[in-house]
Motif scaffolding. Sequence first.
Motif, PDB file in Angstrom:
ATOM      1  N   SER A  45       0.807  -1.224   0.000  1.00 56.38           N
ATOM      2  CA  SER A  45       0.000   0.000   0.000  1.00 56.38           C
ATOM      3  C   SER A  45       0.835   1.268   0.000  1.00 56.38           C
ATOM      4  CB  SER A  45      -0.934   0.012   1.215  1.00 56.38           C
ATOM      5  OG  SER A  45      -1.883  -1.020   1.130  1.00 56.38           O
ATOM      6  N   THR A 399      -9.369   3.724  -0.498  1.00 54.49           N
ATOM      7  CA  THR A 399      -9.091   5.024   0.077  1.00 54.49           C
ATOM      8  C   THR A 399      -8.422   4.774   1.415  1.00 54.49           C
ATOM      9  OG1 THR A 399      -9.996   7.174   0.741  1.00 54.49           O
ATOM     10  CG2 THR A 399     -11.339   5.246   1.208  1.00 54.49           C
ATOM     11  N   LEU A 473      -7.136   0.763   5.430  1.00 58.50           N
ATOM     12  CA  LEU A 473      -7.677   0.890   4.081  1.00 58.50           C
ATOM     13  C   LEU A 473      -9.181   0.757   4.112  1.00 58.50           C
ATOM     14  CD1 LEU A 473      -5.431  -1.184   1.618  1.00 58.50           C
ATOM     15  CD2 LEU A 473      -5.529   1.284   1.887  1.00 58.50           C
ATOM     16  N   HIS A 476     -13.505   3.278  -1.721  1.00 58.80           N
ATOM     17  CA  HIS A 476     -14.232   4.436  -2.222  1.00 58.80           C
ATOM     18  C   HIS A 476     -15.653   4.005  -2.536  1.00 58.80           C
ATOM     19  CE1 HIS A 476     -12.565   8.370  -2.648  1.00 58.80           C
ATOM     20  NE2 HIS A 476     -11.370   7.902  -2.947  1.00 58.80           N
ATOM     21  N   GLU A 507      -4.765   3.708  -3.775  1.00 59.03           N
ATOM     22  CA  GLU A 507      -5.755   4.755  -3.985  1.00 59.03           C
ATOM     23  C   GLU A 507      -5.714   5.242  -5.429  1.00 59.03           C
ATOM     24  OE1 GLU A 507      -6.623   7.473  -0.317  1.00 59.03           O
ATOM     25  OE2 GLU A 507      -4.488   7.573  -0.765  1.00 59.03           O
ATOM     26  N   LYS A 508      -6.722   6.041  -5.772  1.00 57.28           N
ATOM     27  CA  LYS A 508      -6.757   6.685  -7.082  1.00 57.28           C
ATOM     28  C   LYS A 508      -5.481   7.480  -7.342  1.00 57.28           C
ATOM     29  CE  LYS A 508      -9.088  10.645  -9.200  1.00 57.28           C
ATOM     30  NZ  LYS A 508     -10.182  11.615  -9.053  1.00 57.28           N
TER      31      LYS A 508
END
Length: 531
Positions: A45, A399, A473, A476, A507-508
């Motif tokens: 991550s 996210t 974590l 979204h 994440e994005k």
Amino acid sequence: MSYAELHCLSNYSFLRGASHPEELVACAHARGYRALAITDECSVSGVVRAHQKAAELGLPLIIGSEIRLDDGPCLVLLASNRAGYAQLCRLITQGRRQAEKGGYRLQRADLERGLADCLALLPLDVHEQDEVVAWLGETFSGRAWLAVELLRDGQDAARLQHSERLARTFRLPRLASGDVHMHVRGRRALQDVLTAIRLNTPVAGLGHARLPNGERHLRTLDDLALLYPVELLDETLRVAGRCRFSLDELRYQYPDDVTPQGLTPHAYLCRLTRQGMQRRWPRGCPEKVKAQIEHELALIAELNYQAYFLTVWDIVRHARERGILCQGRGSAANSAVCYCLGITEVDPSRMNLLFERFISRERNEPPDIDVDFEHERREEVIQYVYAKYGRERAALAATVITYRTRSALRDVGQALGLGLEQVEALVASVAAWRRYGEIEPAHLAEAGFDARNPLLERLLVLVNTLRGFPRHLSQHVGGFVIAAGRLDDLVPVENAAMPGRTVIQWEKTDLEALGLLKAVSYTHLTLPTMQ
């Protein structure tokens, strides 16, 4: 002499590591390390943030993971190349998918196949059994090392002696390793607090769960030279030299599961668009709009976005066939093609649309098609995507939930032994108006607390450091990542809190940073574009 640290946890080993990935990379570079491995527990991550900082500083970054086996030891696995990275991601996915959210389950048998391009380190303690070392050497033949971690805890001489015997008996090389949890010694107090939070126990009651000292930081080369035989330090450089993978090697291919056999994506998109033209303007499409549509189709083809438009069209079609309310919005409203496909409802014959606000050749940015689906039936659409592309190819983007002032005050206060009433009073009186900025002693005094109290002074330092740390974590509200092949060759996938949902470990912003794809803005359900 020089050194490469090969066992290092960031704060993306949630509530274990006490430093951001960027802090670890910057410190390793400043110390003169030749390379740094980020090896968060069953996770990658934090590696994108580390990769960005390492690229900025020119420090080689090694990607790996610490794995604690249910029926065996703790191992550190390092990706030696692109294939090894994919193997590592698949293993992490397997372990995470076999457990509830936040956990993982792996056994020795899971490591005995499919990891041919990964290197394995066994961090030794003084009680390591011969049987475990024998298994390591057999499973990772030619790719296994005994990691000697000297931590000034009174057992260093015993560790060295034990490692020498095991190395001779099983003919395995040894190397130096630090079991790093923080970039500098000064983070030890925070590391203790994180341990207390994780174990739901005050710091004063941690006992042996608390680190005995602050040695698990990135130590100076001079300090390492005093601790380790030079051959153990040199071996870290040989291992680092075998790890040649970089996240820059990752490539993403957008899937095309919608185009019928015998047609190209461009031909099918043109067919659907012209069918939409007839439906939208049954008496004939205005010439101005026709020209706009042809312009858009040409640019979509030039930038190779046809499959993306078809994917969004397919999901919108599925929703409307089942009576699920949905509508595209945002910059996609500037697209006449989106109107013809039924994705948006802005009639280009009544508006002056500027398609370049949506897709621009000069910006070289993927389009964003934002689609809202009615909340009560959103899950039906999500499960359609999973069913169509399969769990191996589709997952929600993650996210990262981070500490803010309120949560940091609450968790640190309890870890330091403050009573519940005291903690809640702090939260109520301070956090309400210092939600984002640092808390200073004056703020405590204004709230009626004794800012000179040593315990509160310590609390302030810890809270201000903890703010912004990742907590866990989450998912979204809808941003899917869909791949042409196995998604977990790119990034691990794990279970979400909600049954039937899975999320990737990035994440994005991580995806965008790597230039892999751009996950569009997250509403109730959206889809990624490609790059």
